[in-house]
Structure formats: C-alpha cells, structure tokens
Design a protein around this motif. Sequence first.
Motif, PDB file in Angstrom:
ATOM      1  N   LYS A 123     115.737  38.611  -7.914  1.00 46.12           N
ATOM      2  CA  LYS A 123     116.346  39.707  -8.659  1.00 46.12           C
ATOM      3  C   LYS A 123     116.241  40.990  -7.847  1.00 46.12           C
ATOM      4  O   LYS A 123     115.582  41.038  -6.811  1.00 46.12           O
ATOM      5  CB  LYS A 123     115.685  39.874 -10.026  1.00 46.12           C
ATOM      6  N   LEU A 124     116.892  42.013  -8.341  1.00 45.65           N
ATOM      7  CA  LEU A 124     116.851  43.304  -7.676  1.00 45.65           C
ATOM      8  C   LEU A 124     115.616  44.060  -8.147  1.00 45.65           C
ATOM      9  O   LEU A 124     115.429  44.271  -9.345  1.00 45.65           O
ATOM     10  CB  LEU A 124     118.111  44.113  -7.997  1.00 45.65           C
ATOM     11  N   GLN A 125     114.775  44.438  -7.213  1.00 43.39           N
ATOM     12  CA  GLN A 125     113.622  45.269  -7.533  1.00 43.39           C
ATOM     13  C   GLN A 125     114.029  46.725  -7.311  1.00 43.39           C
ATOM     14  O   GLN A 125     114.681  47.051  -6.317  1.00 43.39           O
ATOM     15  CB  GLN A 125     112.430  44.922  -6.637  1.00 43.39           C
ATOM     16  N   ILE A 126     113.638  47.571  -8.244  1.00 47.76           N
ATOM     17  CA  ILE A 126     113.990  48.984  -8.162  1.00 47.76           C
ATOM     18  C   ILE A 126     112.716  49.798  -8.253  1.00 47.76           C
ATOM     19  O   ILE A 126     111.955  49.671  -9.219  1.00 47.76           O
ATOM     20  CB  ILE A 126     114.964  49.383  -9.289  1.00 47.76           C
ATOM     21  N   ASP A 127     112.473  50.614  -7.236  1.00 48.03           N
ATOM     22  CA  ASP A 127     111.310  51.488  -7.201  1.00 48.03           C
ATOM     23  C   ASP A 127     111.813  52.923  -7.336  1.00 48.03           C
ATOM     24  O   ASP A 127     112.641  53.367  -6.542  1.00 48.03           O
ATOM     25  CB  ASP A 127     110.561  51.292  -5.879  1.00 48.03           C
ATOM     26  N   ILE A 128     111.354  53.626  -8.355  1.00 51.32           N
ATOM     27  CA  ILE A 128     111.766  55.012  -8.574  1.00 51.32           C
ATOM     28  C   ILE A 128     110.585  55.921  -8.261  1.00 51.32           C
ATOM     29  O   ILE A 128     109.494  55.745  -8.812  1.00 51.32           O
ATOM     30  CB  ILE A 128     112.258  55.225 -10.021  1.00 51.32           C
ATOM     31  N   GLN A 129     110.816  56.872  -7.357  1.00 51.32           N
ATOM     32  CA  GLN A 129     109.761  57.776  -6.915  1.00 51.32           C
ATOM     33  C   GLN A 129     110.191  59.224  -7.117  1.00 51.32           C
ATOM     34  O   GLN A 129     111.379  59.539  -7.056  1.00 51.32           O
ATOM     35  CB  GLN A 129     109.460  57.566  -5.420  1.00 51.32           C
ATOM     36  N   PHE A 130     109.186  60.081  -7.323  1.00 52.69           N
ATOM     37  CA  PHE A 130     109.429  61.511  -7.501  1.00 52.69           C
ATOM     38  C   PHE A 130     108.504  62.265  -6.560  1.00 52.69           C
ATOM     39  O   PHE A 130     107.310  61.962  -6.491  1.00 52.69           O
ATOM     40  CB  PHE A 130     109.150  61.919  -8.950  1.00 52.69           C
ATOM     41  N   ALA A 131     109.041  63.255  -5.855  1.00 56.04           N
ATOM     42  CA  ALA A 131     108.239  64.014  -4.896  1.00 56.04           C
ATOM     43  C   ALA A 131     107.199  64.890  -5.584  1.00 56.04           C
ATOM     44  O   ALA A 131     106.222  65.282  -4.951  1.00 56.04           O
ATOM     45  CB  ALA A 131     109.144  64.858  -4.008  1.00 56.04           C
ATOM     46  N   SER A 132     107.400  65.196  -6.863  1.00 50.08           N
ATOM     47  CA  SER A 132     106.437  66.027  -7.591  1.00 50.08           C
ATOM     48  C   SER A 132     106.533  65.756  -9.083  1.00 50.08           C
ATOM     49  O   SER A 132     107.567  65.275  -9.562  1.00 50.08           O
ATOM     50  CB  SER A 132     106.705  67.509  -7.325  1.00 50.08           C
ATOM     51  N   PRO A 133     105.485  66.101  -9.826  1.00 47.31           N
ATOM     52  CA  PRO A 133     105.554  65.970 -11.290  1.00 47.31           C
ATOM     53  C   PRO A 133     106.666  66.831 -11.907  1.00 47.31           C
ATOM     54  O   PRO A 133     107.276  66.428 -12.898  1.00 47.31           O
ATOM     55  CB  PRO A 133     104.173  66.425 -11.758  1.00 47.31           C
ATOM     56  N   ALA A 134     106.938  67.993 -11.314  1.00 45.73           N
ATOM     57  CA  ALA A 134     107.998  68.871 -11.841  1.00 45.73           C
ATOM     58  C   ALA A 134     109.369  68.212 -11.692  1.00 45.73           C
ATOM     59  O   ALA A 134     110.205  68.284 -12.601  1.00 45.73           O
ATOM     60  CB  ALA A 134     107.980  70.215 -11.124  1.00 45.73           C
ATOM     61  N   ILE A 135     109.608  67.566 -10.561  1.00 48.69           N
ATOM     62  CA  ILE A 135     110.876  66.871 -10.350  1.00 48.69           C
ATOM     63  C   ILE A 135     110.984  65.696 -11.324  1.00 48.69           C
ATOM     64  O   ILE A 135     112.028  65.475 -11.931  1.00 48.69           O
ATOM     65  CB  ILE A 135     111.017  66.410  -8.879  1.00 48.69           C
ATOM     66  N   GLU A 136     109.885  64.974 -11.503  1.00 47.90           N
ATOM     67  CA  GLU A 136     109.885  63.848 -12.443  1.00 47.90           C
ATOM     68  C   GLU A 136     110.210  64.321 -13.859  1.00 47.90           C
ATOM     69  O   GLU A 136     111.027  63.718 -14.564  1.00 47.90           O
ATOM     70  CB  GLU A 136     108.533  63.135 -12.428  1.00 47.90           C
ATOM     71  N   ALA A 137     109.605  65.429 -14.263  1.00 51.58           N
ATOM     72  CA  ALA A 137     109.854  65.962 -15.609  1.00 51.58           C
ATOM     73  C   ALA A 137     111.320  66.371 -15.769  1.00 51.58           C
ATOM     74  O   ALA A 137     111.944  66.103 -16.803  1.00 51.58           O
ATOM     75  CB  ALA A 137     108.933  67.147 -15.888  1.00 51.58           C
ATOM     76  N   ALA A 138     111.882  67.009 -14.743  1.00 53.36           N
ATOM     77  CA  ALA A 138     113.282  67.451 -14.807  1.00 53.36           C
ATOM     78  C   ALA A 138     114.232  66.255 -14.889  1.00 53.36           C
ATOM     79  O   ALA A 138     115.194  66.270 -15.671  1.00 53.36           O
ATOM     80  CB  ALA A 138     113.616  68.322 -13.600  1.00 53.36           C
ATOM     81  N   ILE A 139     113.983  65.229 -14.108  1.00 52.63           N
ATOM     82  CA  ILE A 139     114.837  64.040 -14.135  1.00 52.63           C
ATOM     83  C   ILE A 139     114.700  63.328 -15.476  1.00 52.63           C
ATOM     84  O   ILE A 139     115.693  62.892 -16.073  1.00 52.63           O
ATOM     85  CB  ILE A 139     114.513  63.080 -12.968  1.00 52.63           C
ATOM     86  N   ASN A 140     113.472  63.219 -15.976  1.00 53.62           N
ATOM     87  CA  ASN A 140     113.248  62.518 -17.248  1.00 53.62           C
ATOM     88  C   ASN A 140     113.922  63.213 -18.430  1.00 53.62           C
ATOM     89  O   ASN A 140     114.196  62.574 -19.442  1.00 53.62           O
ATOM     90  CB  ASN A 140     111.751  62.333 -17.512  1.00 53.62           C
ATOM     91  N   GLN A 141     114.215  64.504 -18.315  1.00 51.91           N
ATOM     92  CA  GLN A 141     114.967  65.210 -19.358  1.00 51.91           C
ATOM     93  C   GLN A 141     116.429  64.777 -19.357  1.00 51.91           C
ATOM     94  O   GLN A 141     117.125  64.905 -20.363  1.00 51.91           O
ATOM     95  CB  GLN A 141     114.884  66.721 -19.158  1.00 51.91           C
ATOM     96  N   VAL A 142     116.898  64.252 -18.224  1.00 51.11           N
ATOM     97  CA  VAL A 142     118.297  63.861 -18.065  1.00 51.11           C
ATOM     98  C   VAL A 142     118.478  62.350 -18.211  1.00 51.11           C
ATOM     99  O   VAL A 142     119.426  61.899 -18.852  1.00 51.11           O
ATOM    100  CB  VAL A 142     118.821  64.320 -16.673  1.00 51.11           C
ATOM    101  N   ALA A 143     117.583  61.602 -17.588  1.00 49.77           N
ATOM    102  CA  ALA A 143     117.720  60.136 -17.576  1.00 49.77           C
ATOM    103  C   ALA A 143     116.358  59.477 -17.444  1.00 49.77           C
ATOM    104  O   ALA A 143     115.584  59.838 -16.560  1.00 49.77           O
ATOM    105  CB  ALA A 143     118.621  59.710 -16.415  1.00 49.77           C
ATOM    106  N   SER A 144     116.101  58.517 -18.310  1.00 50.89           N
ATOM    107  CA  SER A 144     114.859  57.737 -18.232  1.00 50.89           C
ATOM    108  C   SER A 144     114.922  56.782 -17.045  1.00 50.89           C
ATOM    109  O   SER A 144     116.005  56.501 -16.510  1.00 50.89           O
ATOM    110  CB  SER A 144     114.680  56.922 -19.510  1.00 50.89           C
TER     111      SER A 144
END
Length: 152
Positions: A4-25
């Motif tokens: 299957k396709l493995q997908i690894d999602i990474q964020f350079a910082s907690p602030a970037i992760e928080a901003a992305i999570n407001q738009v898309a899980s």
Amino acid sequence: MSSKLQIDIQFASPAIEAAINQVASNTLLKKWIKAATNKVGLITIRFVNSAESKKMNASYRKQDKATNVLTFPYALDRASLNADIILCLPVIQKEAKEQGKTMKSHLAHLVIHGCLHAQGHDHEISKQALKMEALEIKLLKELGFANPYTPQ
C-alpha cells in the motif's frame, strides 16, 4: 515493499502544524494524496516556512526564493513510487489570498500537483502542461473542488 501507499506527514514547527490543521486534517491530506495516485510506496509531505523553502529551492532549482511546492521523486516505476513533497505554508497562504481562493482549495491543488510531479508529470512543455492541468482539474473536481485555473 509494502502493498500500500505509506504517507508520512511532517511539519517544520508546531505553529505550521497548527495552521495546517485548521485547514485540513492529516486524514484529509492523506485522502487527497491517495486520490492522486494508485501506486504503492512512500510519499513524505513536509510543510515548511519560507526560509526552508528558499534554501531548498536555491540548492536544488537554483532559484533564490521560496516556492509553493517542491517535489523530489526518488523512485518511480509502473506500480510504485517514493517521493518527498515540500509545501511552503506562507507562500501557499499568500497565493490563496492573491488568487481569491480558499486556503483549503489551494492546498488541495498543490498537494495533488506535487503528487503528479512525483509520478513523472511535468509542465515545462505546453503539451505536458495541458495534460497535467487537465488531470489536476479532474482529480480536484472528484474531490469537490473548483477548477484551480479559472478565476474564483
């Protein structure tokens, strides 16, 4: 290799992760990625700031500016792929605002765009660009998004 396709999602910082999570899980991001490929393998998506994007763009593309998406395909064959896709949050936010698009629709477009690059699609030649754009439009429509190439 996994079947299957493995997908690894990474964020350079907690602030970037928080901003992305407001738009898309992460679940939604994975849905978009899976919509763009039926291959097995590994795709790593990394969300970065402008400084990291600029450094990578300068190193790998000899362009001294941050860019919305960079794709690094490492292995590709008929059934599998292995690639890193780097997405620059500040550039994506700025473009969405300038283009009058929602952050969610622009992000979906660029995730799909990066996935298509990972599979060997390109847009340097106009014939290839038309083919890639048509595929992006089709995939985004299937996901409920408008054509990204028409004014919103």
